[in-house]
Design an enzyme around this catalytic site. Structure first.
Site, PDB file in Angstrom:
ATOM      1  N   ILE A 184       5.915 -12.895   2.774  1.00 27.23           N
ATOM      2  CA  ILE A 184       6.179 -14.032   2.360  1.00 27.23           C
ATOM      3  C   ILE A 184       7.218 -14.491   1.427  1.00 27.23           C
ATOM      4  O   ILE A 184       7.198 -15.340   0.367  1.00 27.23           O
ATOM      5  CB  ILE A 184       4.534 -13.885   1.444  1.00 27.23           C
ATOM      6  CG1 ILE A 184       4.560 -12.932   0.180  1.00 27.23           C
ATOM      7  CG2 ILE A 184       3.645 -13.486   1.803  1.00 27.23           C
ATOM      8  CD1 ILE A 184       3.843 -12.972  -0.609  1.00 27.23           C
ATOM      9  N   ASP A 185       8.590 -13.650   1.353  1.00 24.14           N
ATOM     10  CA  ASP A 185       9.710 -13.735   0.333  1.00 24.14           C
ATOM     11  C   ASP A 185      10.524 -14.587   1.004  1.00 24.14           C
ATOM     12  O   ASP A 185      11.536 -14.835   0.250  1.00 24.14           O
ATOM     13  CB  ASP A 185       9.760 -11.945  -0.054  1.00 24.14           C
ATOM     14  CG  ASP A 185      10.697 -11.127   1.539  1.00 24.14           C
ATOM     15  OD1 ASP A 185      11.234 -12.164   2.310  1.00 24.14           O
ATOM     16  OD2 ASP A 185      10.157 -10.485   2.190  1.00 24.14           O
ATOM     17  N   HIS A 216       1.864 -15.009   6.233  1.00 21.39           N
ATOM     18  CA  HIS A 216       0.601 -14.987   5.101  1.00 21.39           C
ATOM     19  C   HIS A 216       1.494 -16.107   3.942  1.00 21.39           C
ATOM     20  O   HIS A 216       1.697 -16.003   2.950  1.00 21.39           O
ATOM     21  CB  HIS A 216       0.548 -13.731   4.881  1.00 21.39           C
ATOM     22  CG  HIS A 216       0.137 -12.451   5.579  1.00 21.39           C
ATOM     23  ND1 HIS A 216       0.562 -11.153   5.675  1.00 21.39           N
ATOM     24  CD2 HIS A 216      -1.223 -12.988   6.778  1.00 21.39           C
ATOM     25  CE1 HIS A 216       0.082 -10.900   6.329  1.00 21.39           C
ATOM     26  NE2 HIS A 216      -1.575 -11.591   7.059  1.00 21.39           N
ATOM     27  N   CYS A 260       0.242 -29.173 -12.434  1.00 23.59           N
ATOM     28  CA  CYS A 260       1.007 -30.251 -12.215  1.00 23.59           C
ATOM     29  C   CYS A 260       1.760 -31.625 -13.494  1.00 23.59           C
ATOM     30  O   CYS A 260       0.484 -31.735 -13.638  1.00 23.59           O
ATOM     31  CB  CYS A 260      -0.321 -30.980 -10.796  1.00 23.59           C
ATOM     32  SG  CYS A 260       1.345 -31.961 -10.358  1.00 23.59           S
ATOM     33  N   CYS A 275       0.459 -28.035  -5.656  1.00 26.75           N
ATOM     34  CA  CYS A 275      -0.918 -28.388  -6.595  1.00 26.75           C
ATOM     35  C   CYS A 275      -1.557 -28.602  -5.682  1.00 26.75           C
ATOM     36  O   CYS A 275      -2.171 -29.067  -4.771  1.00 26.75           O
ATOM     37  CB  CYS A 275      -0.680 -30.274  -6.912  1.00 26.75           C
ATOM     38  SG  CYS A 275      -1.846 -30.886  -7.621  1.00 26.75           S
ATOM     39  N   ARG A 278       0.731  -0.937  -0.070  1.00 23.02           N
ATOM     40  CA  ARG A 278      -0.097   0.059   0.035  1.00 23.02           C
ATOM     41  C   ARG A 278       0.774   0.940  -0.267  1.00 23.02           C
ATOM     42  O   ARG A 278       2.316   1.141   0.036  1.00 23.02           O
ATOM     43  CB  ARG A 278      -1.129   0.421   1.377  1.00 23.02           C
ATOM     44  CG  ARG A 278      -1.559  -1.443   1.047  1.00 23.02           C
ATOM     45  CD  ARG A 278      -2.708  -0.894   2.710  1.00 23.02           C
ATOM     46  NE  ARG A 278      -3.209  -2.244   2.896  1.00 23.02           N
ATOM     47  CZ  ARG A 278      -2.984  -3.492   2.773  1.00 23.02           C
ATOM     48  NH1 ARG A 278      -1.976  -3.799   3.506  1.00 23.02           N
ATOM     49  NH2 ARG A 278      -3.764  -4.719   2.386  1.00 23.02           N
ATOM     50  N   SER A 318       3.532  -1.828   9.933  1.00 25.13           N
ATOM     51  CA  SER A 318       3.845  -0.772  10.034  1.00 25.13           C
ATOM     52  C   SER A 318       1.939  -0.644  11.104  1.00 25.13           C
ATOM     53  O   SER A 318       0.926  -0.182  12.174  1.00 25.13           O
ATOM     54  CB  SER A 318       2.521   0.137   9.270  1.00 25.13           C
ATOM     55  OG  SER A 318       1.905  -1.217   8.291  1.00 25.13           O
ATOM     56  N   CYS A 353      -0.132 -35.280 -11.447  1.00 24.52           N
ATOM     57  CA  CYS A 353      -1.867 -35.328 -11.983  1.00 24.52           C
ATOM     58  C   CYS A 353      -3.172 -34.389 -12.844  1.00 24.52           C
ATOM     59  O   CYS A 353      -4.307 -34.139 -12.502  1.00 24.52           O
ATOM     60  CB  CYS A 353      -2.844 -35.464 -10.262  1.00 24.52           C
ATOM     61  SG  CYS A 353      -2.568 -33.601  -9.998  1.00 24.52           S
TER      62      CYS A 353
END
Ligand SMILES: [Zn+2]
Length: 250
Positions: free
Chosen positions: A104-105, A120, A152, A128, A36, A194, A155
Site C-alpha cells: 500500500i506504499d 489492498h 473534509c 472523504c 507479521r 510469502s 463537507c
C-alpha cells in the site's frame, strides 16, 4: 545462480504477456517493516486497533495518531529500491505488462511502473467518506495539526485512507482485474510475497493453473514453491537487476 537468471530472462523474453505479483518483502528492502513476524509492525501496534475497520469507525483518532507518528514519517522517508527500479525498467522495455501488488506504499509507481493494481489500496490517497473528495498524504498530515480525526474541507465528512482495513473485503473490481491478469498472462513473477495471504496468493496459483510460467523470488521459502518453474530464495534487490541485465544482453 547465473543459469537460473538466464533461464528466467529468456522465459520473460519469450512470453507474450508477463506480469508480476509483489508483497511486503520487496518493500522491506526499502526499510518498510513487514507486518507479521519478528520486528513486524503488528508486533508493536495492535492491528485490531490500528488497522481494523470496526475500530476505525468507532474511534478513528487511534489510526490518525498512528498515521501522524508512524506511517507518514516512514512513507516520507522511504524510496523505491533496486528491485522496484528493475521492475520499472522491465515495464519501460515492454517486458512487464502489469504489477499486481499487496503493498500500500505506492513505491512501484514512484519507481516508474506504469500499470499497478493495488489489491489492498494505497495509503497515499486519503478520501472523504461523505463526498469522496481526495487528499494527498501531505494535505491529510497538515490537517492533523489542528484536528484529530481530520475532517473534509468541503463537507466536514470523515476522512479515511484508501486502504483495505481488516474486516473489509477487497474491492471486487480491483480483484476482478487482478484475476483477469492472472488468466491472461503466460508468465508471472512473484516477488517478496510469502504467498500465505488469500485471496491474494490465489493469483499466482490461478496463473500457473492456466499454464503460465511461475517464478518465485523471496528470501524465505513459500508454500507454493513446489508449483514454481524457478525459485530463488534471495533478496529481490540482488536478483531483479541481474534479470534486467540478462534481458539487455540476450
Ligand atoms: Zn467531503
Amino acid at each position: 545462480m547465473m543459469d537460473v537468471i538466464k533461464a528466467i530472462a529468456s522465459s520473460i523474453k519469450n512470453s507474450k504477456y508477463a506480469v508480476a505479483f509483489t508483497g511486503a518483502g520487496i518493500s522491506s528492502e526499502s526499510g518498510i517493516p513487514t507486518y507479521r513476524g519478528e520486528g513486524g509492525l503488528w508486533t508493536k501496534y495492535d492491528p485490531n486497533i490500528y488497522a481494523n475497520v470496526y475500530y476505525f469507525n468507532k474511534d478513528p483518532s487511534y489510526y490518525w495518531n498512528f498515521f501522524r507518528e508512524v506511517r507518514f514519517p516512514m512513507l516520507k522517508k522511504v524510496k523505491p529500491n533496486k528491485a522496484h527500479i528493475a521492475m520499472a525498467e522491465m515495464d519501460v522495455a515492454g517486458y512487464l505488462k502489469t504489477v499486481i501488488t499487496q503493498n500500500i506504499d505506492g513505491l512501484h509507481q514512484e519507481a516508474g511502473s506504469s500499470s499497478v493494481i493495488e489489491l489492498h489500496g494505497t495509503t497515499r490517497i486519503i478520501h472523504c467518506m461523505s463526498c469522496s473528495k481526495e487528499y494527498s498524504m501531505d494535505e491529510a498530515f497538515s490537517k492533523l495539526e489542528t484536528e484529530i480525526p481530520p475532517r473534509c474541507s468541503e463537507c466536514k465528512g470523515k476522512l479515511r485512507p484508501a486502504v483495505v482495513f481488516f474486516g473489509e473485503t477487497l474491492d471486487p473490481q480491483i480483484l476482478r482485474s487482478a484475476y483477469e491478469e492472472a488468466e491472461n498472462c503466460d508468465f508471472i513473477l512473484s516477488v517478496g510475497s510469502s504467498l500465505v495471504v488469500f485471496p491474494a496468493a490465489d493469483i499466482p496459483v490461478k496463473a500457473k493453473q492456466r499454464g503460465a510460467t511461475l517464478v518465485i523470488i523471496n528470501k524465505e521459502s513459500t508454500p507454493l514453491d513446489h508449483l514454481a518453474d524457478h525459485v530463488i530464495n534471495e533478496e529481490a534487490g540482488n536478483v531483479l537487476p541481474q534479470i534486467v541485465q540478462s534481458l539487455k544482453e540476450s
